[in-house]
Design an enzyme around this catalytic site. Structure first.
Site, short mmCIF file in Angstrom:
data_model
loop_
_atom_site.label_atom_id
_atom_site.label_comp_id
_atom_site.label_asym_id
_atom_site.label_seq_id
_atom_site.Cartn_x
_atom_site.Cartn_y
_atom_site.Cartn_z
N GLY A 69 -12.15 -5.48 -23.36
CA GLY A 69 -12.80 -4.42 -24.11
C GLY A 69 -14.17 -4.91 -24.53
O GLY A 69 -14.65 -5.93 -24.03
N VAL B 88 -14.17 -8.53 -26.10
CA VAL B 88 -12.87 -9.21 -26.15
C VAL B 88 -12.18 -9.18 -24.79
O VAL B 88 -12.45 -8.31 -23.96
CB VAL B 88 -11.93 -8.56 -27.20
CG1 VAL B 88 -12.48 -8.74 -28.60
CG2 VAL B 88 -11.70 -7.09 -26.89
N ASN B 89 -11.29 -10.13 -24.59
CA ASN B 89 -10.41 -10.16 -23.43
C ASN B 89 -8.96 -10.16 -23.92
O ASN B 89 -8.67 -10.68 -25.01
CB ASN B 89 -10.66 -11.40 -22.58
CG ASN B 89 -12.01 -11.38 -21.90
OD1 ASN B 89 -12.48 -10.33 -21.45
ND2 ASN B 89 -12.67 -12.53 -21.81
N LYS C 92 -5.24 -11.14 -27.77
CA LYS C 92 -6.63 -10.69 -27.74
C LYS C 92 -7.54 -11.78 -28.29
O LYS C 92 -7.33 -12.28 -29.39
CB LYS C 92 -6.80 -9.40 -28.54
CG LYS C 92 -8.20 -8.81 -28.50
CD LYS C 92 -8.31 -7.53 -29.32
CE LYS C 92 -7.64 -6.36 -28.66
NZ LYS C 92 -7.97 -5.07 -29.36
N ASP D 284 -10.37 5.81 -31.84
CA ASP D 284 -10.82 5.52 -30.47
C ASP D 284 -9.72 5.82 -29.46
O ASP D 284 -9.40 5.01 -28.60
CB ASP D 284 -11.26 4.05 -30.36
CG ASP D 284 -12.12 3.79 -29.12
OD1 ASP D 284 -12.68 4.76 -28.56
OD2 ASP D 284 -12.21 2.62 -28.71
#
Length: 302
Positions: A37, A40-41, A60, A163
């Site tokens: 995102g 972030v992974n 995360k 979101d």
């Protein structure tokens, strides 16, 4: 001669309240990357030490490729997400597991492994294979699961997810479970289901944003989530990103002609529900309740 006495075991050290849980997070190269995102992974952490079988976690982490300034911002967001997620417990929302420090010193958010793929990935996969819209029964299953999760956030926790989109929905197997994830952009709702704190800002993602989020002085309410919820179901019917080259996509793929029969009826029902929700203030939770209460009836109809 004194009798032999077994040495006493040292008293277990008490864990301080709050703060990160002591969990060893492997280095990123040793974990399978599940997705990513903004900043972030997300990795798959398998947990089966010494032959024990334990459920895997999704971890995360802030992307190490970001510069120091960006890492600081994304780390703060991750801290906030951990605080929010820790207080949530619902079968249709990815669960909290731990917030801990990795070997490299960065903080990691460990979560329930909600599913193998995101809904967004499944949409893209279906589009590439030219399979057309998802079956109505599958769309309804996703709608019901998301409605339950959002009803919990709005009514029980007074939180706006902030979101909602296909990439923030994870699916296990053949839609055996459907869970909402990524609560990092959540905002508190007041007694009128409104984001009233002037210091807070709705972020969202452009194609899924409601009209009021695009206006300078737009009032953000729980309806912002239901708008994005409707568009997520719309994605499953059209295999397209909302508001991006809509006419071209439909013409090129012929998707408008494929929305027939039960898919078209479901589309009509969902958008009727969507219109009612936006027309009458306060009907959001009632609409979710209607969807959940009539699960058996609608399923039998499909």
């Amino acid at each position: 001669m004194e009798a032999f006495k077994s040495p006493k075991k040292p008293a277990p050290r008490e864990k301080p309240e709050g703060g990160p849980v002591s969990v060893t997070i492997p280095a990123s190269p040793f974990m399978q990357k599940l997705g990513y995102g903004t900043g972030v992974n997300v990795y798959l952490m398998k947990r089966s030490p010494r032959g024990l079988s334990r459920s895997p976690w999704a971890v995360k982490k802030v992307n190490s490729q970001c510069n120091k300034s960006q890492q600081s911002i994304y780390q703060q967001r991750l801290n906030e997400e951990a605080k929010i997620l820790k207080n949530l417990q619902h079968p249709n929302i990815v669960g909290y597991r731990a917030f801990t420090e990795a070997n490299d010193g960065s903080m990691c958010l460990a979560m329930e492994y909600g599913g193998e793929k995101s809904l967004c990935y499944l949409l893209e996969e279906r589009q590439e294979k030219k399979l057309g819209p998802f079956p109505a029964a599958t769309i309804f299953k996703v709608a019901l699961s998301m409605a339950r999760g959002l009803k919990y956030l709005h009514n029980d926790k007074k939180l706006l997810h902030g979101d909602i989109k296909s990439s923030n929905v994870v699916v296990k197997g053949d839609f055996e479970t459907v869970k909402i994830c990524d609560v990092g952009m959540s905002l508190p709702l007041d007694e009128n289901m409104t984001v009233s704190d002037p210091e807070l800002c709705y972020v969202g993602t452009e194609p899924w944003k409601p009209k009021e989020a695009l206006e300078d002085n737009g009032v953000i309410t729980d309806k912002a989530d239901i708008f994005a919820f409707g568009l997520t179901l719309w994605e499953m019917m059209t295999l397209s990103v909302p508001h991006l080259n809509l006419d071209d996509d439909l013409e090129d793929e012929g998707l408008s002609l494929e929305l027939v029969g039960e898919e078209l009826l479901l589309l009509e029902a969902l958008f009727t529900l969507h219109s009612v929700v936006f027309a009458v203030r306060g009907l959001l939770s009632a609409s979710f309740s209607f969807l959940i209460a009539h699960e058996e009836l609608i399923s039998d109809g499909n």
